[in-house]
Design an enzyme around this catalytic site. Structure first.
Site, mmCIF file in Angstrom:
data_model
loop_
_atom_site.group_PDB
_atom_site.id
_atom_site.type_symbol
_atom_site.label_atom_id
_atom_site.label_comp_id
_atom_site.label_asym_id
_atom_site.label_seq_id
_atom_site.Cartn_x
_atom_site.Cartn_y
_atom_site.Cartn_z
ATOM 1 N N CYS A 46 12.450 3.297 7.771
ATOM 2 C CA CYS A 46 12.608 2.357 6.655
ATOM 3 C C CYS A 46 13.919 1.610 6.834
ATOM 4 O O CYS A 46 14.927 2.193 7.245
ATOM 5 C CB CYS A 46 12.608 3.113 5.331
ATOM 6 S SG CYS A 46 12.870 2.058 3.878
ATOM 7 N N ASP A 47 13.910 0.343 6.501
ATOM 8 C CA ASP A 47 15.109 -0.472 6.678
ATOM 9 C C ASP A 47 15.978 -0.546 5.422
ATOM 10 O O ASP A 47 17.039 -1.153 5.451
ATOM 11 C CB ASP A 47 14.724 -1.888 7.109
ATOM 12 C CG ASP A 47 13.966 -2.622 6.013
ATOM 13 O OD1 ASP A 47 13.131 -1.989 5.343
ATOM 14 O OD2 ASP A 47 14.202 -3.823 5.832
ATOM 15 N N ARG B 52 6.900 -8.804 -8.285
ATOM 16 C CA ARG B 52 7.479 -9.018 -6.956
ATOM 17 C C ARG B 52 6.454 -9.601 -5.981
ATOM 18 O O ARG B 52 6.790 -10.440 -5.150
ATOM 19 C CB ARG B 52 8.021 -7.682 -6.436
ATOM 20 C CG ARG B 52 8.582 -7.723 -5.026
ATOM 21 C CD ARG B 52 9.834 -8.533 -4.925
ATOM 22 N NE ARG B 52 10.271 -8.600 -3.531
ATOM 23 C CZ ARG B 52 10.985 -9.578 -3.012
ATOM 24 N NH1 ARG B 52 11.355 -10.592 -3.769
ATOM 25 N NH2 ARG B 52 11.341 -9.559 -1.752
ATOM 26 N N TYR C 219 16.441 2.515 -4.800
ATOM 27 C CA TYR C 219 15.113 2.735 -5.367
ATOM 28 C C TYR C 219 15.092 3.849 -6.419
ATOM 29 O O TYR C 219 14.118 3.983 -7.150
ATOM 30 C CB TYR C 219 14.108 3.074 -4.256
ATOM 31 C CG TYR C 219 13.539 1.863 -3.562
ATOM 32 C CD1 TYR C 219 12.247 1.430 -3.835
ATOM 33 C CD2 TYR C 219 14.284 1.154 -2.635
ATOM 34 C CE1 TYR C 219 11.716 0.325 -3.195
ATOM 35 C CE2 TYR C 219 13.771 0.042 -1.992
ATOM 36 C CZ TYR C 219 12.484 -0.372 -2.277
ATOM 37 O OH TYR C 219 11.964 -1.477 -1.654
ATOM 38 N N HIS D 248 13.030 6.016 0.234
ATOM 39 C CA HIS D 248 13.285 5.334 -1.042
ATOM 40 C C HIS D 248 13.725 6.310 -2.132
ATOM 41 O O HIS D 248 13.504 6.083 -3.316
ATOM 42 C CB HIS D 248 12.049 4.552 -1.516
ATOM 43 C CG HIS D 248 11.746 3.353 -0.696
ATOM 44 N ND1 HIS D 248 10.654 2.553 -0.913
ATOM 45 C CD2 HIS D 248 12.397 2.800 0.364
ATOM 46 C CE1 HIS D 248 10.630 1.573 -0.039
ATOM 47 N NE2 HIS D 248 11.682 1.714 0.755
ATOM 48 N N ARG E 170 -1.415 -5.779 -3.441
ATOM 49 C CA ARG E 170 -0.075 -5.416 -3.926
ATOM 50 C C ARG E 170 0.108 -5.901 -5.357
ATOM 51 O O ARG E 170 0.691 -5.195 -6.190
ATOM 52 C CB ARG E 170 0.998 -6.018 -3.018
ATOM 53 C CG ARG E 170 2.409 -5.769 -3.546
ATOM 54 C CD ARG E 170 3.483 -6.328 -2.648
ATOM 55 N NE ARG E 170 4.800 -6.101 -3.221
ATOM 56 C CZ ARG E 170 5.955 -6.379 -2.613
ATOM 57 N NH1 ARG E 170 5.957 -6.894 -1.403
ATOM 58 N NH2 ARG E 170 7.107 -6.135 -3.211
ATOM 59 N N ASN F 115 4.534 0.555 4.677
ATOM 60 C CA ASN F 115 4.704 1.251 3.410
ATOM 61 C C ASN F 115 3.374 1.767 2.882
ATOM 62 O O ASN F 115 2.326 1.286 3.307
ATOM 63 C CB ASN F 115 5.345 0.295 2.383
ATOM 64 C CG ASN F 115 6.853 0.262 2.507
ATOM 65 O OD1 ASN F 115 7.495 1.275 2.739
ATOM 66 N ND2 ASN F 115 7.428 -0.916 2.349
#
Length: 445
Positions: free
Chosen positions: A171-172, A288, A268, A202, A95, A149
C-alpha cells in the site's frame, strides 16, 4: 555493473494510475531497466485510451523497451518477471455504490473501510486470485506486487487460497503520509526516514522515526501533528493535498493522534475512531468516487487522448505517481538484492509478538532476492491490540463469507466493524449491497 533487464506486465492497464507508473518506470531505467512492458486489462476500450498514449511515451522516452497491450492472459503473462497489479473489479460505478449505500444508513461510506470495503473485497478476491493463476501458469518464477484494494482483505484471501504464491501485498498510503512528514521535519525525502510501524493495512501506528543519522524525529513531528495533523501549518502551502477530501483526512489526524499521543497514526484510523464525524462531513450524493470520476479520471483520460492524437508527449502533464515510486523500489529490491527496508503486508508469524501468527499485518520488512523478512515490532499496547484483533476478525469473516458463500459470516463481519452501530443496521446495508452487487459476488446462502 550492468543490471539485468526486466519484463513487467501492469494488470489493470486501463487504470488512471497506469500512465504515472509508466513514467516512473521510464525515469528509473538506471535502477530498474526494462526489456518489455505489457498492459493487461479485461476492459479493452478503457485500456486502449491509456495504452495508445503510453505507447507514444515509451517510443519517445525509452524506445528500447518493447511495449504492448492485450486482453489475452497468455500473451500478457508469458515471459514476465513482475506483475504489477492494481485492478478495480466493478470499476468506479461499483465504488460509488460501496460508498453511497452505507451512507444511507448513517454509516461510513469508504472504498476500503467498513461495509464498502467488505463489498469491494468480495469482488476483488476472485479477480486477484485469477491473476495469480495466470502468472503461475505462464511465468511461474515471476513475482506479483499487488496494490489492488482492499489490500487487507485481498491479503487474507491470498494467504488462504494461494498460500505458496509469490505475491507481495503493498500500500502506498504510508509513503504518502511520510512525504508530508518529511516536509514537516525538514527532510528532503521520505526515503530519509527510518521508521518502526505496526498494524494492518490502512490501520496502523508509527512508534519511532529517525533520520539516517539516528536523530529522533518524533518530538518535532508530534508537536506539529497535535496542532495540524499531517497538513502544513497555517499559512503554508501543501502541494500534496490538492483535494478537499484528502486535506480533511490529513488534518483530522490531529484528533486521531489525541487518542494515543505515544504514537502517530495512519490517517485511515479516522474512519474507525471518528465515524460520526466522517458521516457528518460526507455528501451522500457526491462521494469520493464522484470526485475521482469528475476530476482525475476525466483529466487523465483527456490527456491520454490528447497525446495519442498529437503523437507526442513532450509537454504532458502526466507525472510519476508516489505509489509508482514505491513499486519500483520494491521490484528493484527483489530483482537486484538491494535489501531495502519497506512496509509490506505479510503474515504476522511473530512480527507483533502478542498477535495471532495468521494475521496479515503491515510492518517493516527487509526485501531482497530471497523475498521479504519481517522485522519484529515486539509487544503492542492493549488499545492497539484490541482494535487490531477486532479488525482482523472482520477481515477473516469476509474471506470466510466468500469461501463458504455465507450470508451469516458477512453479516457478522459488518456487525463487528467499528464503523457500524448495530447488527440491524449491518443487515440492512448487507441486504441492499447483495442486490447492488448481483453477479459480482458469489450467491450467499
Amino acid at each position: 555493473m550492468m543490471l539485468e533487464k526486466q519484463s513487467v506486465v501492469i494488470a489493470g492497464g486501463g487504470s488512471t494510475y497506469t500512465a504515472g507508473i509508466v513514467m516512473m518506470l521510464i525515469e528509473n531505467q538506471d535502477k530498474f531497466p526494462l526489456r518489455k512492458l505489457k498492459f493487461y486489462d479485461n476492459d479493452e476500450d478503457r485500456q486502449n485510451i491509456v495504452a495508445k498514449a503510453c505507447e507514444v511515451i515509451v517510443k519517445e522516452r525509452a524506445p528500447e523497451i518493447e511495449f504492448s497491450a492485450t486482453t489475452d492472459p497468455e500473451e500478457a503473462f508469458t515471459d514476465i518477471d513482475f506483475v504489477m497489479a492494481h485492478i478495480r473489479v466493478g470499476g468506479l460505478s461499483m465504488r460509488e455504490k460501496d460508498e453511497k449505500i452505507p451512507l444511507k444508513y448513517g454509516v461510513v461510506g469508504q472504498e476500503t473501510c467498513g461495509p464498502g470495503g467488505m463489498a469491494y473485497g468480495m469482488r476483488s478476491i476472485p479477480g486477484v486470485v485469477e491473476l495469480i493463476d495466470y502468472m503461475e501458469k505462464y511465468s511461474p518464477d515471476a513475482w506479483m506486487l499487488n496494490y489492488s484494494n482492499p489490500a487487507a482483505i485481498v491479503a487474507e484471501a491470498t494467504r488462504r487460497m494461494r498460500p505458496n504464491a509469490k505475491i507481495i501485498n503493498i500500500c502506498d498510503m504510508p509513503v504518502a503520509i511520510k512525504k508530508s512528514i518529511a516536509d514537516i521535519v525538514g527532510l528532503e525525502s521520505e526515503s530519509d526516514i527510518v521508521d518502526r510501524y505496526y498494524g494492518l493495512n490502512h490501520f496502523g501506528w508509527w512508534t519511532e522515526m529517525t533520520d539516517k543519522q539516528g536523530n529522533d524525529l518524533m518530538p518535532k513531528l508530534k508537536e506539529h501533528v497535535a496542532k495540524y495533523g499531517y497538513a502544513a501549518a497555517e499559512g503554508e502551502g501543501n502541494p500534496l493535498l490538492e483535494e478537499n477530501s484528502w486535506m480533511d483526512t490529513f488534518q483530522k489526524a490531529k484528533d486521531v493522534y489525541a487518542v494515543d499521543p505515544t504514537t502517530v497514526p495512519n490517517t485511515y484510523l479516522k474512519y474507525y475512531l471518528y465515524p460520526d464525524y466522517v458521516v457528518a462531513h460526507t455528501d451522500p450524493n457526491h462521494t469520493r468516487a464522484n470526485e475521482v470520476m469528475d476530476n482525475r479520471e476525466k483529466n487523465v483520460f483527456a490527456e491520454c487522448e490528447r497525446i495519442a492524437a498529437a503523437q507526442t508527449a513532450e509537454d504532458t502533464t502526466i507525472e510519476a505517481g508516489e505509489h509508482a515510486e514505491f513499486i519500483v523500489q520494491l521490484a528493484g529490491a527483489l530483482a537486484y538484492n538491494t535489501y531495502e527496508r519497506m512496509l509490506l503486508i505479510v503474515k504476522n508469524e511473530g512480527a507483533i509478538v502478542n498477535l495471532a501468527d495468521d494475521a496479515m499485518v503491515e510492518v517493516p520488512c527487509i526485501v531482497s532476492k530471497r523475498g521479504y523478512e519481517p522485522l519484529c515490532m515486539g509487544k503492542i499496547p492493549h488499545f492497539q491490540k484490541g482494535m487490531i484483533e477486532q479488525q482482523v476478525a472482520v477481515e477473516k469473516l469476509v474471506v470466510d463469507a466468500f469461501e463458504e458463500k455465507s450470508y451469516q459470516k458477512l453479516w457478522q463481519a459488518m456487525t463487528l466493524s467499528k464503523t457500524v452501530p448495530s447488527a440491524s443496521v449491518a443487515k440492512q446495508i448487507l441486504d441492499e449491497m447483495i442486490d447492488a452487487n448481483g453477479n459480482w459476488w458469489p450467491e450467499l446462502n
